[in-house]
Design a protein around this motif. Structure first.
Motif, PDB file in Angstrom:
ATOM      1  N   ASN A   1      11.427   3.351   7.862  1.00 28.42           N
ATOM      2  CA  ASN A   1       9.773   2.650   7.730  1.00 28.42           C
ATOM      3  C   ASN A   1       8.947   2.853   8.743  1.00 28.42           C
ATOM      4  O   ASN A   1       7.844   2.886   8.788  1.00 28.42           O
ATOM      5  CB  ASN A   1      10.000   1.119   7.333  1.00 28.42           C
ATOM      6  CG  ASN A   1      10.403   0.970   5.880  1.00 28.42           C
ATOM      7  OD1 ASN A   1      10.671   1.738   5.124  1.00 28.42           O
ATOM      8  ND2 ASN A   1      10.975  -0.100   5.464  1.00 28.42           N
ATOM      9  N   SER A   2       9.525   2.900  10.184  1.00 24.64           N
ATOM     10  CA  SER A   2       8.885   3.095  11.125  1.00 24.64           C
ATOM     11  C   SER A   2       8.756   4.611  11.824  1.00 24.64           C
ATOM     12  O   SER A   2       8.190   4.663  12.886  1.00 24.64           O
ATOM     13  CB  SER A   2       9.484   1.992  12.413  1.00 24.64           C
ATOM     14  OG  SER A   2      10.796   2.517  12.797  1.00 24.64           O
ATOM     15  N   ALA A   3       9.270   5.344  10.974  1.00 23.68           N
ATOM     16  CA  ALA A   3       9.388   6.769  11.436  1.00 23.68           C
ATOM     17  C   ALA A   3       8.041   7.359  11.373  1.00 23.68           C
ATOM     18  O   ALA A   3       7.785   8.528  12.211  1.00 23.68           O
ATOM     19  CB  ALA A   3      10.128   7.540  10.420  1.00 23.68           C
ATOM     20  N   GLY A   4       6.936   6.968  10.487  1.00 21.00           N
ATOM     21  CA  GLY A   4       5.586   7.313  10.515  1.00 21.00           C
ATOM     22  C   GLY A   4       5.578   8.544   9.755  1.00 21.00           C
ATOM     23  O   GLY A   4       4.544   9.537  10.161  1.00 21.00           O
TER      24      GLY A   4
ATOM     25  N   SER B   1      13.817   0.376   1.307  1.00 15.36           N
ATOM     26  CA  SER B   1      14.236  -1.179   1.009  1.00 15.36           C
ATOM     27  C   SER B   1      15.462  -1.185   0.578  1.00 15.36           C
ATOM     28  O   SER B   1      15.962  -0.294  -0.038  1.00 15.36           O
ATOM     29  CB  SER B   1      13.082  -1.611   0.041  1.00 15.36           C
ATOM     30  OG  SER B   1      13.116  -1.371  -1.058  1.00 15.36           O
TER      31      SER B   1
ATOM     32  N   ILE C   1      16.535  10.789  12.907  1.00 15.06           N
ATOM     33  CA  ILE C   1      17.176   9.126  12.859  1.00 15.06           C
ATOM     34  C   ILE C   1      18.784   9.174  12.994  1.00 15.06           C
ATOM     35  O   ILE C   1      19.317  10.096  12.495  1.00 15.06           O
ATOM     36  CB  ILE C   1      16.754   8.496  11.564  1.00 15.06           C
ATOM     37  CG1 ILE C   1      15.174   8.528  11.655  1.00 15.06           C
ATOM     38  CG2 ILE C   1      17.321   6.949  11.872  1.00 15.06           C
ATOM     39  CD1 ILE C   1      14.800   7.666  10.163  1.00 15.06           C
TER      40      ILE C   1
ATOM     41  N   ASP D   1      18.801  -2.570   9.333  1.00 14.47           N
ATOM     42  CA  ASP D   1      18.162  -1.953  10.667  1.00 14.47           C
ATOM     43  C   ASP D   1      17.866  -0.210  10.246  1.00 14.47           C
ATOM     44  O   ASP D   1      16.935   0.194  10.824  1.00 14.47           O
ATOM     45  CB  ASP D   1      19.483  -1.781  11.821  1.00 14.47           C
ATOM     46  CG  ASP D   1      19.637  -3.269  12.158  1.00 14.47           C
ATOM     47  OD1 ASP D   1      18.792  -4.018  12.196  1.00 14.47           O
ATOM     48  OD2 ASP D   1      20.899  -3.351  12.418  1.00 14.47           O
TER      49      ASP D   1
ATOM     50  N   ASN E   1       5.052   8.561   6.101  1.00 14.68           N
ATOM     51  CA  ASN E   1       4.719   7.820   4.911  1.00 14.68           C
ATOM     52  C   ASN E   1       5.951   7.744   4.078  1.00 14.68           C
ATOM     53  O   ASN E   1       5.854   8.075   2.692  1.00 14.68           O
ATOM     54  CB  ASN E   1       3.569   8.823   4.191  1.00 14.68           C
ATOM     55  CG  ASN E   1       2.370   8.953   5.001  1.00 14.68           C
ATOM     56  OD1 ASN E   1       1.839   7.713   5.569  1.00 14.68           O
ATOM     57  ND2 ASN E   1       1.770  10.048   5.138  1.00 14.68           N
TER      58      ASN E   1
ATOM     59  N   LYS F   1       8.824   4.758   2.688  1.00 14.16           N
ATOM     60  CA  LYS F   1       9.056   3.459   2.801  1.00 14.16           C
ATOM     61  C   LYS F   1      10.630   3.312   2.081  1.00 14.16           C
ATOM     62  O   LYS F   1      10.790   3.788   1.119  1.00 14.16           O
ATOM     63  CB  LYS F   1       8.225   2.482   2.063  1.00 14.16           C
ATOM     64  CG  LYS F   1       6.788   2.715   2.644  1.00 14.16           C
ATOM     65  CD  LYS F   1       7.097   1.844   4.292  1.00 14.16           C
ATOM     66  CE  LYS F   1       5.636   1.839   4.829  1.00 14.16           C
ATOM     67  NZ  LYS F   1       5.918   1.261   6.143  1.00 14.16           N
TER      68      LYS F   1
ATOM     69  N   SER G   1      14.618  -0.359   8.601  1.00 14.56           N
ATOM     70  CA  SER G   1      13.588  -0.265   9.666  1.00 14.56           C
ATOM     71  C   SER G   1      13.170   1.034  10.391  1.00 14.56           C
ATOM     72  O   SER G   1      12.083   1.336  10.547  1.00 14.56           O
ATOM     73  CB  SER G   1      13.826  -1.592  10.656  1.00 14.56           C
ATOM     74  OG  SER G   1      13.987  -2.635  10.017  1.00 14.56           O
ATOM     75  N   GLN G   2      14.315   1.529  10.716  1.00 14.54           N
ATOM     76  CA  GLN G   2      14.160   2.863  11.243  1.00 14.54           C
ATOM     77  C   GLN G   2      13.278   3.861  10.445  1.00 14.54           C
ATOM     78  O   GLN G   2      12.223   4.671  10.814  1.00 14.54           O
ATOM     79  CB  GLN G   2      15.592   3.725  11.609  1.00 14.54           C
ATOM     80  CG  GLN G   2      16.245   2.875  12.796  1.00 14.54           C
ATOM     81  CD  GLN G   2      17.834   3.376  13.016  1.00 14.54           C
ATOM     82  OE1 GLN G   2      18.588   3.087  12.210  1.00 14.54           O
ATOM     83  NE2 GLN G   2      17.840   4.329  14.097  1.00 14.54           N
TER      84      GLN G   2
END
Length: 529
Positions: A171-174, A180, A155, A165, A176, A178, A168-169
């Motif tokens: 969390n969308s890395a796939g 915040s 990333i 932002d 597992n 998360k 979001s990067q």
């Protein structure tokens, strides 16, 4: 002289005849033929709809019977825990009826990281530059690899983007993981969604010069420094002793020998420096697995109730009165009737569409025999529905079933597997074929209903709309009637046109005769003068 177009209101020119009324009366025979065809077609459509309704109903019941081929329905278990603050459990039909001893030394966990203190140092939180670098952008890019066990992702942080932002990067890395950010607390949070020793968090910088202020996650987001290493921070396995054996699981919920355990806490008294010491000192929780007789009885009662409902529906259709003196109403008949009278008439006209239907009568017999005939593969005393308390009422009740729950409970106490044997027996022969005499009640119902459903489908299809069903017997008959109705309409038009042409010719002839008479009269008048 004035003539209307054929079929319109006639302008009488001299005959004094109401041609439209005469033609209408002359066409009554043709109209009666057309009406009769339409009525016959309508009856077929009503019968087809009735069949399709039965098809749906018995299909739904058949779906219900499938559950009674399953161990989970036939041999339900119930589980109790002596300490639900340590563990709760459920069991499937394969679980043995025994007591298990469980000591929990450690719960499974993932990795949960939180900023050690507030993270914002700038005057604004709209961008990373303003939030962490007070408006002075660091030079170059900041890239990092984030890993969770064997999964990883690369990333790049955009200094002109916001911290959300970045969230979001991640969390969308796939992988597992998360993340915040709570703007009120001004803290950054990150955790793995999986648990166990294979779960972990490692965030290693791969690019970024000194202007980024060291390690962004450790120095700016104030996460533990261990996360910035290749080994990172790892999760923990659940450590417990089940029936005296030390076991580990990556999750706090797991299944062993038909029992699903959900660990909720560490056992009381589980102290010590090592897992082994905690397991030795912890107080054991007892997990008791027993047959759930109440649930089994309720399950069979539910089947009997469903059976009686579908049986009553079918018997109702078989015995429903057929009023042959109440054919479908034509549009002309409806036009002179009250709405209430139309409703009452059509209720009788639609009654008895499947009265004494042999296919449905055969279905009822198939369903009855499934319960009444013994299961030949069972050598013990509980080899039929009656042997466990499922009996048929009087003849006038049309095969309604009754369940003697006391008798069923006695059978379950004598043999906890009685339902599994009586309802779930496969009836398979060595060559793979099914012997209905050795097949369990659920299998007989399931297969027997399917045979009758196939017969109903051949007769009337599976849907009421003939446009979607062209192969059933009823669909073919309805299609044939449609052709006859079309041909009858063509004949009607031709005959009616012929009548009007004949009357047109008569009117022309009468008008010509009238004109000749007038001419002759005028001629005689002139000669007398």
């Amino acid at each position: 002289m004035s003539f209307s177009s054929i079929g319109g209101t006639y302008g009488l020119s001299g005959s004094g005849m109401d041609i439209d009324s005469i033609v209408t009366k002359l066409m009554m025979g043709q109209q009666a033929k057309s009406d009769a065809l339409l009525q016959k077609k309508t009856v077929l459509e009503w019968q087809k709809t009735s069949y399709n309704t039965v098809y749906d109903d018995i299909n739904n019941f058949r779906t219900t019977t499938f559950n009674y081929k399953l161990q989970g329905t036939l041999s339900p278990n119930k589980v109790s825990s002596s300490n639900t603050s340590v563990v709760t459990a459920t069991a499937n039909a394969e679980a043995a009826d025994v007591n298990h001893s469980l000591v929990v030394a450690q719960l499974a966990s993932g990795v949960n990281l939180t900023s050690a203190s507030n993270v914002t140092t700038g005057a604004s939180k709209d961008t990373i530059v303003n939030q962490f670098y007070d408006g002075v952008a660091p030079t170059g890019l900041y890239k990092f690899t984030i890993a969770n066990g064997a999964a990883s992702a690369s990333i790049t942080i955009d200094p002109n983007g916001s911290i959300n932002d970045l969230v979001s990067q991640i969390n969308s890395a796939g992988i597992n993981v998360k993340a915040s950010y709570d703007s009120t607390l001004d803290r950054f949070f990150m955790s793995t969604t999986n648990t166990g020793s294979s779960a972990g968090l490692s965030i290693v910088k791969t690019e970024g010069d000194a202007s980024w202020g060291g390690d962004f996650f450790v120095d700016k987001l104030k996460l533990p420094s261990d996360v910035a290493t290749t080994t990172g921070i790892t999760g923990l396995n659940a450590e417990f002793k089940l029936d005296g054996v030390h076991l580990s699981q990556a999750s706090n919920t797991f299944s062993i020998s038909g029992v699903t355990y959900s660990l909720t806490g560490v056992s009381p008294g589980a102290t010590g420096a090592t897992i082994a010491e905690k397991l030795d000192s912890g107080q054991a929780t007892t997990i008791s697995v027993t047959n759930d007789t109440d649930k089994a009885v309720a399950s069979i009662q539910s089947l009997v109730d469903s059976y009686n409902k579908i049986l009553a529906d079918i018997n109702g259709k078989l015995s429903e009165t057929r009023y042959k003196d109440f054919p479908p109403l034509t549009d002309a008949q409806k036009s002179v009737m009250k709405e209430s009278d139309i409703t009452a008439w059509e209720a009788k006209a639609k009654s008895g569409m499947l009265r004494n239907d042999q296919t449905l009568a055969s279905l009822v017999n198939t369903m009855r025999n499934a319960f009444s005939n013994p299961v030949a593969s069972i050598t013990g005393p509980y080899n039929s529905g009656a042997s466990i308390g499922i009996t048929t009422g009087t003849y006038t009740e049309g095969g309604k079933l009754y369940l003697n729950t006391d008798k069923l409970r006695t059978a379950l106490q004598d043999d906890p597997d009685v339902l599994s044997q009586l309802f779930g027996a496969s009836g398979k022969n060595p060559d793979g074929t099914i012997d209905p005499s050795s097949q369990g009640i659920a299998g007989r119902l399931y297969d027997g209903i399917k045979t009758k459903m196939d017969q109903v489908a051949q007769i009337a299809g599976t849907t009421a709309g003939a446009q979607y069903d062209t192969k059933s017997s009823f669909a073919k008959r309805i299609t044939a009637y449609n052709k006859q109705i079309t041909n009858a309409a063509d004949r009607f038009d031709k005959v009616q046109t012929a009548y009007y042409k004949q009357f047109n010719a008569m009117e022309v002839a009468l008008q010509q005769l009238s004109s000749q008479n007038s001419w002759l009269a005028s001629q005689f008048g002139n000669s007398n003068g």
